[in-house]
Design an enzyme around this catalytic site. Structure first.
Site, mmCIF file in Angstrom:
data_model
loop_
_atom_site.group_PDB
_atom_site.id
_atom_site.type_symbol
_atom_site.label_atom_id
_atom_site.label_comp_id
_atom_site.label_asym_id
_atom_site.label_seq_id
_atom_site.Cartn_x
_atom_site.Cartn_y
_atom_site.Cartn_z
ATOM 1 N N THR A 72 0.820 -1.211 0.000
ATOM 2 C CA THR A 72 0.000 0.000 0.000
ATOM 3 C C THR A 72 0.857 1.266 0.000
ATOM 4 O OG1 THR A 72 -0.208 -0.113 2.423
ATOM 5 C CG2 THR A 72 -1.969 -1.118 1.121
ATOM 6 N N GLU A 90 -0.183 7.950 6.066
ATOM 7 C CA GLU A 90 -1.361 7.368 6.707
ATOM 8 C C GLU A 90 -1.897 8.343 7.750
ATOM 9 O OE1 GLU A 90 -0.656 3.519 8.366
ATOM 10 O OE2 GLU A 90 0.328 2.762 6.557
ATOM 11 N N ARG A 186 9.685 -7.881 10.529
ATOM 12 C CA ARG A 186 9.835 -6.441 10.751
ATOM 13 C C ARG A 186 9.109 -5.976 12.013
ATOM 14 N NH1 ARG A 186 12.051 -3.586 6.530
ATOM 15 N NH2 ARG A 186 10.992 -1.667 7.149
ATOM 16 N N VAL A 284 11.400 0.970 -7.588
ATOM 17 C CA VAL A 284 10.620 -0.270 -7.634
ATOM 18 C C VAL A 284 11.569 -1.429 -7.911
ATOM 19 C CG1 VAL A 284 8.812 -1.522 -8.854
ATOM 20 C CG2 VAL A 284 8.574 0.935 -8.451
#
Length: 343
Positions: A72, A90, A186, A284
């Protein structure tokens, strides 16, 4: 028992919603006994060059969601690189507010209390929509298209769709084994996920993935687009062209080089508290695709199809170790970065 801090947060949010509702220009008191609905003017925001943009519930908002660690943040960074789109970090508060509303209406006692107080579902929905819109519009720089990325937002896609009729949704999907491995290694704390157990986390991933998948299906293909993380990083240009067409946004090459826009004026702003920040500063790449292979306990691997049936439903082979995600698109050698395939 709820903690004092939790109760305080609930009181603050409820108080804010009521204040927002009854001090807004949606209602004009004309008599003591009656209130007349009045159309509210569109809000206005300004970019760094003082260009004005208006915002309203009818604007084509973009919502990005998915199980955390499904790409996301990468998706929002790539869209944020487009000059016409602003997503930002966020908010965290929006999904909490939606969760509070859900809890209110799961309790018949709370529902009755709201109704007795004259707070109908329409009142609640208008106040929540206003709150969400203000947060999205004002927590970052102005832009023609505004976007929100809070992973669990898509659990409420149909509800959001009823408040924002022109909104569109991107559901990020990733191999659940990779998602769970990332969450555990993580140390990403998510309510309901036991970071000591791959088995339990796979089950929780399955539940969350299924809930959001069903919400996306309910909203429909014209408004919700599933995006597979593996395909996005293996074929980034093809994927981004499809995504921008879906969003009715013109093509711009900047979405393929989001890392070049990070920290620049009018570029991409990252949060120091989000766990993916250290990863999206890179171009990417396919580095993280199969890190989970050989790490998940053998007993869990053997039971994978039963533990996470959504894997097969989403197109993954639960028995493939490693799976075949495809060959990444080659790029010119002078542009290639670590983890990228050169021409």
């Amino acid at each position: 028992m709820r903690s004092p801090s939790f109760r305080a947060l609930v009181c603050i949010l409820v108080g804010f919603l009521l204040l927002l509702l009854f001090t807004s220009s949606w209602f004009l008191p004309c008599q003591r006994e009656q209130r007349v609905m009045v159309a509210k003017e569109k809000g206005r925001i300004y970019d760094s060059k003082q260009k004005e943009y208006t915002y309203s519930r009818d604007m084509p908002l973009i919502f990005i969601g998915g199980v955390p660690r499904s790409g996301t943040t990468l998706m929002r960074a790539m869209l944020d690189a487009h000059p016409d789109i602003r997503c930002g970090e966020e908010t965290r508060i929006i999904p909490r507010l939606l969760g509070m509303r859900s809890q209110w209406y799961k309790s018949s006692k709370e529902t009755t209390r709201l109704e007795e107080a004259g707070i109908s579902p329409d009142v609640v929905n208008d106040a929540i929509a206003a709150f969400i819109l203000e947060v999205i519009a004002k927590h970052g720089e102005a832009a023609p298209r505004l976007c929100n990325k809070d992973p669990f937002m898509l659990k409420s896609a149909t509800y959001l769709g009823s408040m924002f009729p022109n909104s569109k949704y991107i559901l990020m999907i990733r191999d659940g084994r990779a998602v769970v491995h990332s969450i555990i290694t993580r140390k990403v704390t998510i309510t309901g996920f036991d970071l000591r157990s791959y088995r339990q986390c796979l089950t929780r991933w399955n539940q969350a993935a299924e809930a959001m998948w069903e919400q996306c299906r309910a909203v429909g293909p014209l408004r919700c687009m599933p995006v597979w993380y593996e395909r996005l990083v293996v074929h980034p240009e093809t994927s981004m062209r499809e995504i921008l067409r879906f969003l009715d946004v013109p093509w711009n090459d900047t979405v393929l080089h989001h890392e070049e826009q990070i920290g620049k004026p009018g570029g991409i702003s990252l949060s120091k508290t989000e766990r993916s920040t250290d990863q999206v500063v890179k171009p990417v790449n396919v580095d993280a695709l199969s890190k989970w292979v050989g790490v998940i306990p053998e007993a869990d691997v053997a039971d994978m199809a039963a533990l996470a049936p959504m894997l097969k439903r989403l197109g993954y082979d639960p028995l493939a170790n490693p799976p075949q995600y495809g060959e990444p698109d080659p790029i010119p050698s002078h542009e290639a970065k670590p983890g990228q395939r050169k021409l």
